[in-house]
Design an enzyme around this catalytic site. Structure first.
Site, mmCIF file in Angstrom:
data_model
loop_
_atom_site.group_PDB
_atom_site.id
_atom_site.type_symbol
_atom_site.label_atom_id
_atom_site.label_comp_id
_atom_site.label_asym_id
_atom_site.label_seq_id
_atom_site.Cartn_x
_atom_site.Cartn_y
_atom_site.Cartn_z
ATOM 1 C CG ASN A 193 -7.337 8.841 -0.980
ATOM 2 O OD1 ASN A 193 -8.419 8.273 -1.188
ATOM 3 N ND2 ASN A 193 -6.620 8.626 0.106
ATOM 4 N NE ARG A 199 -12.344 0.559 10.292
ATOM 5 C CZ ARG A 199 -11.320 1.051 9.589
ATOM 6 N NH1 ARG A 199 -10.082 0.694 9.846
ATOM 7 N NH2 ARG A 199 -11.554 1.894 8.601
ATOM 8 C CD GLU A 227 -1.364 4.779 2.591
ATOM 9 O OE1 GLU A 227 -2.312 4.058 2.258
ATOM 10 O OE2 GLU A 227 -1.384 5.511 3.591
ATOM 11 C CG HIS A 287 -3.770 -0.018 6.044
ATOM 12 N ND1 HIS A 287 -4.013 -0.545 7.290
ATOM 13 C CD2 HIS A 287 -4.412 1.168 5.999
ATOM 14 C CE1 HIS A 287 -4.775 0.299 7.981
ATOM 15 N NE2 HIS A 287 -5.041 1.337 7.222
ATOM 16 N NE ARG A 303 -6.040 4.359 -0.153
ATOM 17 C CZ ARG A 303 -6.460 4.507 1.084
ATOM 18 N NH1 ARG A 303 -6.879 5.674 1.506
ATOM 19 N NH2 ARG A 303 -6.461 3.496 1.900
#
Ligand code: AMP
Length: 396
Positions: free
Chosen positions: A7, A237, A380, A178, A89
């Protein structure tokens, strides 16, 4: 089979060497401060090694990872040839990718084409892929996209109600993120409930949060949009916001749109409402001390997550299973209880004792709940490793 999961971020690179069949992780770690100086943190079981290694680019970071993996003392394999495949990823697959795929020149070109949609992440993800290709040219590389799982959304979910030219010319639409986590939890939940055809809403609640409405394993809608800014309020956010707020702030404070978006991405969310922290543990501590701003931040978060669940129950015309995952979803019993308290009208009923758990895969609804509620810890990296193994084995 050994799959190296990568990643790559703009100045960091996380890795795990794992067996996709068993999920066993033989080593994992993190390269930080790439382009600045370079630090490698490598973990094998409980053993942790930290080394300062110059990393003027992602190439040196990948080389450092491979060197430590084959190191006679700290390594876990004898040679790089024992790595059967690498899974990367990649943030944004745009409309080009509805599934993971083996990397070739056309895939690299298509990821490049998606850079305008993922300007912060896609270039770093590409650097990770190209660095691996350079140091291990014979090893297959697979790209796993954060957007791919959401490509089954129907147009009524992914189209924005703005002039068609922006969709047709510029690919402006809801993509969602996601996706690797939502896919993993959907797959795992199907195993847990023992069926393939059912309606579920997955709540990935972490520092970044998104919800996903899933029918028979396929995404029908999701709360993030063209970018990860949309949806519920998050750590920093804002989540969904009236576009006129941007116009007002830019005009009044002479901010550029980029500056305003930076504020909405990095200085908003529960951090802004609480004035304390983006971390839910700090908010819970503030709430316990009677801090009203922390209470408001938490209440806003619970309320907006519950509203999304309600709207997705309507979108799916019913729901059989609600799942909680990621840092807050897995570790926040009070968060889960507060969200589910809004859903009593739908027959959702938690078992308080079962819900009193952190980081465990568990059914947390009461036996007479009309909807099953589960905590399903996400993984993940395992999803990336499994997709990688499946594609590489199929190509043999
Ligand atoms: P993630 O982005 O999935 O790593 O999740 C990070 C978020 O999970 C942070 O806001 C943490 O505060 C939250 N988190 C982690 N552990 C706990 C915990 N034990 N209780 C409440 N929140 C937690």
């Amino acid at each position: 089979m050994n799959v190296l999961v990568i990643n790559a971020g703009s100045s960091s690179l996380k890795y795990q060497l794992m067996n996709p069949e068993t999920g066993d992780v033989s080593a994992k770690g993190l390269c930080e401060r790439i382009y600045i100086d370079g630090r490698l943190t490598h973990k094998v079981g409980d053993n942790k090694i930290v080394k300062d290694i110059p990393m003027p680019s992602h190439s040196e970071a990948i080389s450092a990872v491979l060197n430590i993996l084959v190191d006679p003392v700290d390594g876990v394999i004898k040679s790089v040839d024992e790595i059967d495949a690498v899974g990367h990823r990649v943030l944004h697959g745009g409309m080009e990718f509805s599934d993971s795929c083996i990397v070739d020149d056309s895939v690299i070109a298509a990821i490049k084409k998606c850079i305008p949609l993922g300007p912060l992440h896609n270039p770093a993800n590409l650097m990770g892929i190209e660095a691996c290709q350079a140091v291990m040219p014979k090893t297959p590389q697979v790209a796993v996209f954060d957007t791919a799982f959401h490509m089954t959304m129907p147009p009524k979910a992914y189209r924005y109600a703005i002039p068609t030219e922006y969709y047709e010319n510029d690919d402006i639409r809801r993509y969602g993120f996601h996706g690797t986590s939502h896919k993993y939890v959907a797959k795992r939940t199907a195993e847990l409930v023992g069926k393939k055809e059912f309606k579920m809403i997955n709540c990935h609640l972490g520092n970044g949060s998104s919800l996903c409405a899933i029918k028979d394993g396929k995404c029908q809608d999701t709360s993030m949009g063209l970018s990860p800014l949309a949806g519920v309020p998050m750590g920093t956010r804002s989540g969904d916001i009236d576009a006129c707020v941007v116009q007002f702030i830019c005009n009044k404070y002479g901010m550029s749109v980029d500056e305003c978006l930076n504020m909405l991405n990095k200085k908003s969310g529960v951090l802004a409402l609480s004035g304390v922290s983006s971390d839910f543990r700090d908010l819970e501590a503030g709430e316990a001390n009677g801090d009203e701003n922390c209470v408001l931040a938490l209440q806003k978060f619970f309320y907006e997550v519950a509203k999304y669940i309600g709207s997705y129950a309507a979108a799916l015309n019913g729901v059989d299973v609600i799942t909680f995952t990621a840092g807050v979803g897995e570790n926040g019993p009070s968060t889960r209880a507060a969200i589910c308290s809004y859903l009593e009208f739908m027959g959702v009923k938690l078992d308080p004792e079962a819900n009193n758990c952190r980081g465990k895969e568990r059914l947390i609804s009461a036996p007479d709940s009309k909807v099953q509620v589960w905590v399903v810890p996400t993984n993940e990296e395992l999803m990336i490793a499994q997709d990688t193994a499946e594609l590489v084995n199929a190509a043999k």
